[in-house]
Design a protein around this motif. Structure first.
Motif, mmCIF file in Angstrom:
data_model
loop_
_atom_site.group_PDB
_atom_site.id
_atom_site.type_symbol
_atom_site.label_atom_id
_atom_site.label_comp_id
_atom_site.label_asym_id
_atom_site.label_seq_id
_atom_site.Cartn_x
_atom_site.Cartn_y
_atom_site.Cartn_z
ATOM 1 N N LEU A 139 0.976 -1.210 0.022
ATOM 2 C CA LEU A 139 0.088 0.137 0.015
ATOM 3 C C LEU A 139 1.084 1.297 0.000
ATOM 4 O O LEU A 139 1.704 1.351 1.063
ATOM 5 C CB LEU A 139 -0.990 0.169 1.186
ATOM 6 C CG LEU A 139 -1.846 -1.156 1.405
ATOM 7 C CD1 LEU A 139 -2.535 -1.118 2.723
ATOM 8 C CD2 LEU A 139 -2.837 -1.292 0.520
ATOM 9 N N VAL A 140 0.800 2.200 -0.962
ATOM 10 C CA VAL A 140 1.659 3.096 -1.322
ATOM 11 C C VAL A 140 0.924 4.436 -1.228
ATOM 12 O O VAL A 140 -0.099 4.765 -2.260
ATOM 13 C CB VAL A 140 2.407 3.112 -2.323
ATOM 14 C CG1 VAL A 140 3.511 4.092 -2.533
ATOM 15 C CG2 VAL A 140 3.329 1.733 -2.365
ATOM 16 N N TYR A 194 -5.842 5.749 8.566
ATOM 17 C CA TYR A 194 -5.676 5.964 9.962
ATOM 18 C C TYR A 194 -4.801 7.246 10.133
ATOM 19 O O TYR A 194 -4.076 7.474 9.175
ATOM 20 C CB TYR A 194 -4.955 4.892 10.572
ATOM 21 C CG TYR A 194 -5.847 3.555 10.984
ATOM 22 C CD1 TYR A 194 -6.718 2.901 10.323
ATOM 23 C CD2 TYR A 194 -6.136 3.332 12.430
ATOM 24 C CE1 TYR A 194 -7.429 1.918 10.579
ATOM 25 C CE2 TYR A 194 -7.179 2.534 12.838
ATOM 26 C CZ TYR A 194 -7.667 1.495 11.997
ATOM 27 O OH TYR A 194 -8.505 0.613 12.237
ATOM 28 N N ARG A 195 -4.636 7.777 11.034
ATOM 29 C CA ARG A 195 -3.480 8.615 11.341
ATOM 30 C C ARG A 195 -2.996 8.664 12.793
ATOM 31 O O ARG A 195 -3.626 8.237 13.777
ATOM 32 C CB ARG A 195 -3.804 10.361 11.137
ATOM 33 C CG ARG A 195 -5.251 10.506 12.169
ATOM 34 C CD ARG A 195 -5.927 12.016 11.882
ATOM 35 N NE ARG A 195 -6.797 12.184 12.542
ATOM 36 C CZ ARG A 195 -7.757 13.297 12.632
ATOM 37 N NH1 ARG A 195 -7.286 14.158 11.563
ATOM 38 N NH2 ARG A 195 -8.487 13.646 13.529
ATOM 39 N N TYR A 197 -1.974 7.084 7.573
ATOM 40 C CA TYR A 197 -1.473 5.568 6.940
ATOM 41 C C TYR A 197 -2.792 5.026 6.009
ATOM 42 O O TYR A 197 -4.080 5.027 6.772
ATOM 43 C CB TYR A 197 -1.306 4.488 8.178
ATOM 44 C CG TYR A 197 -0.161 5.048 8.871
ATOM 45 C CD1 TYR A 197 -0.220 6.063 10.159
ATOM 46 C CD2 TYR A 197 1.118 4.564 8.391
ATOM 47 C CE1 TYR A 197 0.971 6.424 10.593
ATOM 48 C CE2 TYR A 197 2.342 5.024 9.222
ATOM 49 C CZ TYR A 197 2.058 5.764 10.184
ATOM 50 O OH TYR A 197 3.382 6.088 10.880
ATOM 51 N N CYS A 198 -2.716 4.400 5.038
ATOM 52 C CA CYS A 198 -3.502 3.633 4.428
ATOM 53 C C CYS A 198 -3.507 2.182 4.931
ATOM 54 O O CYS A 198 -2.596 1.707 5.370
ATOM 55 C CB CYS A 198 -3.279 3.309 2.886
ATOM 56 S SG CYS A 198 -4.310 2.642 1.722
ATOM 57 N N GLY A 228 0.028 0.795 4.776
ATOM 58 C CA GLY A 228 1.102 1.461 4.195
ATOM 59 C C GLY A 228 2.210 2.015 5.303
ATOM 60 O O GLY A 228 2.072 2.049 6.230
ATOM 61 N N LYS A 229 3.074 2.774 4.568
ATOM 62 C CA LYS A 229 4.120 3.403 5.416
ATOM 63 C C LYS A 229 3.849 4.768 5.760
ATOM 64 O O LYS A 229 4.583 5.371 6.605
ATOM 65 C CB LYS A 229 5.650 3.550 4.453
ATOM 66 C CG LYS A 229 6.086 2.166 4.215
ATOM 67 C CD LYS A 229 7.178 2.181 3.532
ATOM 68 C CE LYS A 229 7.932 0.602 3.474
ATOM 69 N NZ LYS A 229 9.310 0.735 2.607
#
Length: 122
Positions: free
Chosen positions: A4-5, A37-38, A94-95, A113-114
């Motif tokens: 996931l990018v 998300y965060r 974040y994904c 994701g990162k």
């Protein structure tokens, strides 16, 4: 291998807008619930928004009416349109993906994701 990018983060003034994108690979995208998300500095990661494979959406109360999650299955991409940004929206976003919409929100999603940094200045 699932990847996931995320992209689209940056610096924006309060009241401004940003659109985040997340391109997924290595999974059958249409079968997965996708979400964002965060994590703000010094705080725990929190759920922001989710969209099921059928297009049903859910949001944390603090972003309702300001953020919009959407997906394009043909482009294997999920988006987060963020409007009326506030300094408290500053975080790494974040994904996430999970085959279960419930688990995406209530548990730890299967894939992450990162992250991409969003900074909202006052």
């Amino acid at each position: 291998q699932v990847q996931l990018v995320e992209s689209g983060g940056g610096l924006v003034q309060a009241g401004g807008s940003l659109r985040l994108s997340c391109v997924a690979s290595g999974l059958t995208f249409g079968n997965y619930a996708m979400g964002w998300y965060r994590q703000a500095p010094g705080k725990q990661r929190e759920f922001v928004a989710a969209i099921t494979s059928g297009g049903t959406t859910d949001y944390v109360d603090s972003v309702k009416g300001r953020f919009l999650i959407s997906r394009d299955n043909a482009k294997i991409t999920v988006y987060l349109q963020m409007n009326s940004l506030k300094p408290e929206d500053t975080a790494v976003y974040y994904c996430a993906a999970d085959s279960s919409p419930t688990d995406l929100i209530t548990k730890t999603p299967d894939y992450w994701g990162k992250g991409t940094l969003v900074t909202v200045s006052s």
